[in-house]
Design a protein around this motif. Structure first.
Motif, PDB file in Angstrom:
ATOM      1  N   MET A   1      -3.187 -12.178  -6.951  1.00  0.00           N
ATOM      2  CA  MET A   1      -3.546 -10.936  -6.263  1.00  0.00           C
ATOM      3  C   MET A   1      -4.407 -10.092  -7.192  1.00  0.00           C
ATOM      4  SD  MET A   1      -0.866  -8.735  -4.037  1.00  0.00           S
ATOM      5  CE  MET A   1      -0.650  -7.224  -4.965  1.00  0.00           C
ATOM      6  N   PRO A   6      -2.250  -2.551  -3.429  1.00  0.00           N
ATOM      7  CA  PRO A   6      -1.798  -3.737  -2.688  1.00  0.00           C
ATOM      8  C   PRO A   6      -2.583  -3.893  -1.388  1.00  0.00           C
ATOM      9  CG  PRO A   6       0.010  -2.160  -3.059  1.00  0.00           C
ATOM     10  CD  PRO A   6      -1.241  -1.529  -3.564  1.00  0.00           C
ATOM     11  N   GLU A   7      -2.840  -5.122  -1.058  1.00  0.00           N
ATOM     12  CA  GLU A   7      -3.599  -5.443   0.145  1.00  0.00           C
ATOM     13  C   GLU A   7      -2.808  -5.035   1.386  1.00  0.00           C
ATOM     14  OE1 GLU A   7      -4.729  -9.478   2.494  1.00  0.00           O
ATOM     15  OE2 GLU A   7      -4.193  -9.627   0.383  1.00  0.00           O
ATOM     16  N   ARG A   8      -3.498  -4.422   2.330  1.00  0.00           N
ATOM     17  CA  ARG A   8      -2.852  -4.074   3.592  1.00  0.00           C
ATOM     18  C   ARG A   8      -2.808  -5.299   4.494  1.00  0.00           C
ATOM     19  NH1 ARG A   8      -6.241  -1.099   6.070  1.00  0.00           N
ATOM     20  NH2 ARG A   8      -7.726  -0.764   4.388  1.00  0.00           N
ATOM     21  N   LEU A   9      -1.795  -5.320   5.354  1.00  0.00           N
ATOM     22  CA  LEU A   9      -1.596  -6.472   6.234  1.00  0.00           C
ATOM     23  C   LEU A   9      -1.929  -6.077   7.674  1.00  0.00           C
ATOM     24  CD1 LEU A   9       1.853  -7.302   4.677  1.00  0.00           C
ATOM     25  CD2 LEU A   9      -0.182  -8.727   4.427  1.00  0.00           C
ATOM     26  N   ARG A  40       2.869  -4.646  -0.099  1.00  0.00           N
ATOM     27  CA  ARG A  40       1.889  -4.707   0.996  1.00  0.00           C
ATOM     28  C   ARG A  40       2.419  -4.036   2.249  1.00  0.00           C
ATOM     29  NH1 ARG A  40      -1.125 -10.463   0.581  1.00  0.00           N
ATOM     30  NH2 ARG A  40      -1.157 -10.578  -1.687  1.00  0.00           N
ATOM     31  N   THR A  44       0.680  -0.847   3.965  1.00  0.00           N
ATOM     32  CA  THR A  44       0.301  -0.938   5.381  1.00  0.00           C
ATOM     33  C   THR A  44       0.915   0.216   6.165  1.00  0.00           C
ATOM     34  OG1 THR A  44       0.243  -3.341   5.139  1.00  0.00           O
ATOM     35  CG2 THR A  44       0.326  -2.483   7.393  1.00  0.00           C
ATOM     36  N   ASP A  47      -0.677   3.593   5.204  1.00  0.00           N
ATOM     37  CA  ASP A  47      -2.054   3.654   5.664  1.00  0.00           C
ATOM     38  C   ASP A  47      -2.133   3.894   7.169  1.00  0.00           C
ATOM     39  OD1 ASP A  47      -4.925   3.180   4.988  1.00  0.00           O
ATOM     40  OD2 ASP A  47      -4.659   1.624   6.514  1.00  0.00           O
TER      41      ASP A  47
END
Ligand code: NI
Length: 183
Positions: A1, A6-9, A40, A44, A47
């Protein structure tokens, strides 16, 4: 990663069949998955923004949910792993609910006013909380997701179908919009 946020889902929208499935309990072998999933899910949820998000809503069929009511606008994250309701009050309460998987749809839902929930936190420690008010409703809403239940399932079939039809129409319009713009 990659480093950074952190990447949003992507959040699944009803009537996705994954939203209707029962999630399975987190087991010892799921540690790495859950460690990766939690930041994540929080990213998410914040956001969106929302006050709760269950793993099935992001396509993971594990009994994991995150909640943050942001009291006084301060982040107060709550991680629930394998949560269980151990007690519900007989007294009921009605409040308006919405769901990130049913965007822009709201309805009054009646549930027990207080709930006692047992769960593991992000460190694996056993915890129990007695909730009332918004937190009680939110916890019951998120735990419902782990059993494939949406807030509209608590409504009459007439109200439920009205909401699902409206959502389907709005989802269709959203999908059609870019095509029309470029036509
Ligand atoms: Ni929801």
């Amino acid at each position: 990663m990659p480093a950074g946020l952190p990447e949003r889902l992507p959040i699944l929208i009803a009537p996705s069949p994954l939203l209707k499935a029962r999630a399975r309990a987190v087991a010892a072998g799921d540690e790495a998955t859950v460690r990766d999933l939690l930041p994540r899910m929080f990213a998410t949820m914040y956001d969106a923004p929302g006050i709760g998000l269950a793993a099935p809503q992001v396509g993971t069929g594990l009994r994991v949910a995150v909640v943050d009511l942001m009291p006084d606008n301060v982040q107060t994250p709550l991680t629930l792993i394998n949560p269980e309701i151990v007690a519900l009050s007989e007294e009921m309460a009605t409040r308006e609910e919405g769901c990130l998987s049913l965007p822009n749809m709201y309805a009054e839902v009646t549930r027990p006013a207080r709930a006692k929930v047992r769960f593991l936190d992000e460190t694996g420690a056993r915890r129990e909380i007695e909730a009332d008010g918004l937190l009680a409703a939110c916890l019951q809403h998120e735990l419902d997701h782990l059993d494939g239940v949406l807030f509209v399932d608590h409504l009459s079939s007439l109200k439920r179908n009205m909401i699902l039809r409206r959502l389907a129409k709005e989802t269709r319009q959203k999908q059609d919009a870019p095509a029309r713009r470029f036509a």
